[in-house]
Write a protein that holds these residues in place. Structure first.
Motif, PDB file in Angstrom:
ATOM      1  N   ILE A 173       0.883  -1.148  -0.024  1.00  0.00           N
ATOM      2  CA  ILE A 173       0.146  -0.007  -0.050  1.00  0.00           C
ATOM      3  C   ILE A 173       0.893   1.110  -0.063  1.00  0.00           C
ATOM      4  O   ILE A 173       1.161   1.877   0.910  1.00  0.00           O
ATOM      5  CB  ILE A 173      -0.778   0.086   1.152  1.00  0.00           C
TER       6      ILE A 173
ATOM      7  N   LEU B 113      -1.743  -2.190  -4.171  1.00  0.00           N
ATOM      8  CA  LEU B 113      -3.085  -1.196  -4.189  1.00  0.00           C
ATOM      9  C   LEU B 113      -2.650  -0.057  -4.953  1.00  0.00           C
ATOM     10  O   LEU B 113      -2.090   0.790  -3.877  1.00  0.00           O
ATOM     11  CB  LEU B 113      -3.594  -1.457  -2.843  1.00  0.00           C
TER      12      LEU B 113
ATOM     13  N   ALA C 149      -6.799   3.074  -2.024  1.00  0.00           N
ATOM     14  CA  ALA C 149      -7.026   1.811  -1.303  1.00  0.00           C
ATOM     15  C   ALA C 149      -8.282   1.837  -0.255  1.00  0.00           C
ATOM     16  O   ALA C 149      -8.436   2.895   0.354  1.00  0.00           O
ATOM     17  CB  ALA C 149      -6.019   1.494  -0.339  1.00  0.00           C
TER      18      ALA C 149
ATOM     19  N   LEU D 150      -8.482  -4.109  -0.235  1.00  0.00           N
ATOM     20  CA  LEU D 150      -7.300  -4.937   0.475  1.00  0.00           C
ATOM     21  C   LEU D 150      -7.927  -6.062   0.650  1.00  0.00           C
ATOM     22  O   LEU D 150      -7.208  -7.360   0.351  1.00  0.00           O
ATOM     23  CB  LEU D 150      -7.286  -4.225   1.765  1.00  0.00           C
TER      24      LEU D 150
END
Length: 396
Positions: A318, A344, A348, A353
């Motif tokens: 992320i 991602l 996000a 996720l």
């Protein structure tokens, strides 16, 4: 014992002198420290020694690291050039003021380089590396520049043309080098602390008291860095009951977020609570935690990528949207495009996720394939490769 080191030690007849410059963040500082340790070890094995001077800024992480390692440290003036897509903003009062500090920094660095008379200078990035690298060139000392990220940082981009050698962490970086610097480039990888590679899963269980973990399920390690990440913490918290239905979770959340997440954990059903450990900080047990983890959810800084690929871990990245030059997104995309991680990119959400991590938990073959591809990008010997480059440029 390395034959080149032995020959060099015999030729010099004194300790090798190294100036290291770079810092501001851990991404620039820790690779430099790992390289220093690896070079010192190589020379010691060959019967030699190393004298080091670190040149950095008083407020950067490098000052604390050098002090902890008993490495002599000097500061020089430097300024941060603030990026902007708008050219007019590049001549902002703050940028103009900082640009005016560069000549002073170069003069201070030249004095330091001339006085120390290094056999080689290693620059690992950050704004402080620019005046020191320029001083190395002025004093006719070999300069090795090391780039940790997929794309060149501003400091290293400025130094690449004048460097004796440019060491990069990935083949993908070569295309971003100035054309004149490509002939001097070598792919070394990003130095990884040796202890990261020696973890043992059972030691993590003992150190953290993970007696409620179900070892028949995969283990997920969630981390947002030493201070934690409010974004990552929030995303994981939203999907936590689902996540614990499929895996054990070690959640390193940052000290300031620990109380809130412990309260969240207390509301979990009892059969899930034993599979969840929330902790503000993971210290010396980190190598063991990484050895235990089947999947890692984290940011995508250069150091994180180097460690996870060296270990061959499946990861969901992320990226930090505010990283300089958007480097974390470039790092994550580089591995994701190779099938060596899941990234991602963009906004996000808990749903994205869950969609990203779900297949890694329910499909062991997919998880193993990503881990294998990650390992193909890893360079656990990066520190030794960088030492080879440093030794190769020392005047014989």
């Amino acid at each position: 014992m390395n034959r080149d080191a032995s020959a060099l030690v015999s030729h010099l007849g004194r300790p090798l002198r190294l100036i290291v410059t770079g810092g501001g963040t851990g991404g620039h500082t820790y690779p430099a420290l790992t390289a220093i340790r690896a070079l010192r070890s190589r020379l010691t094995e060959a019967g030699g020694a190393l004298d080091v001077l670190w040149i950095g800024t008083a407020t950067g992480l490098e000052a604390k690291v050098a002090a902890a390692e008993n490495i002599p440290f000097r500061t020089v003036a430097t300024g941060k050039i603030r990026r902007s897509a708008n050219p007019l903003k590049l001549v902002s009062p703050a940028n103009v003021k900082d640009m005016g500090r560069v000549p002073l920094g170069v003069a201070q660095a030249r004095s330091a380089v001339a006085a120390f008379d290094p056999d080689v200078v290693l620059g690992t990035g950050g704004y402080v590396a620019v005046p020191v690298g320029m001083a190395a060139r002025m004093c006719h000392r070999p300069l090795v520049v090391h780039e940790q990220t997929v794309r060149l940082g501003l400091g290293n981009r400025a130094l690449a043309r004048m460097a004796t050698r440019v060491a990069v962490s990935s083949e993908s970086t070569l295309e971003f080098l100035p054309e004149g610097a490509r002939a001097t480039a070598v792919v070394t990888g990003n130095p990884v602390r040796p202890e990261v590679l020696t973890g043992r899963p059972d030691k993590a269980v003992q150190a953290l008291g993970l007696w409620g973990f179900d070892r028949s399920r995969p283990t997920v390690y969630v981390t947002g860095g030493a201070q934690g990440s409010q974004q990552i913490n929030g995303l994981v918290s939203e999907i936590l009951p689902w996540l614990l239905g499929h895996a054990n979770v070690i959640h390193q959340c940052g000290p300031s977020h620990e109380t809130d997440l412990r309260d969240r954990a207390a509301s979990l059903p009892e059969h899930l609570r034993g599979r969840y450990l929330v902790t503000g900080f993971v210290g010396p047990e980190l190598p063991d935690v990484l050895a235990l983890a089947d999947v890692v959810v984290s940011r995508s800084g250069a150091g994180t990528l180097a460690e996870l690929t060296a270990l061959g871990r499946a990861a969901v990245f992320i990226p930090l949207a505010t990283s300089a030059g958007n480097e974390q997104e470039h790092n994550a995309r580089h591995l994701a495009d190779a099938g060596a991680a899941v990234a991602l990119l963009g906004r996000a959400t808990p749903d994205t996720l869950r969609a990203a991590i779900g297949p890694l938990l329910t499909d062991p073959a997919r998880r193993a394939d990503i881990a294998r591809r990650a390992a193909e990008h890893g360079r656990p010997d990066a520190a030794d490769r960088l030492v080879d480059v440093l030794l190769s440029v020392v005047d014989r």
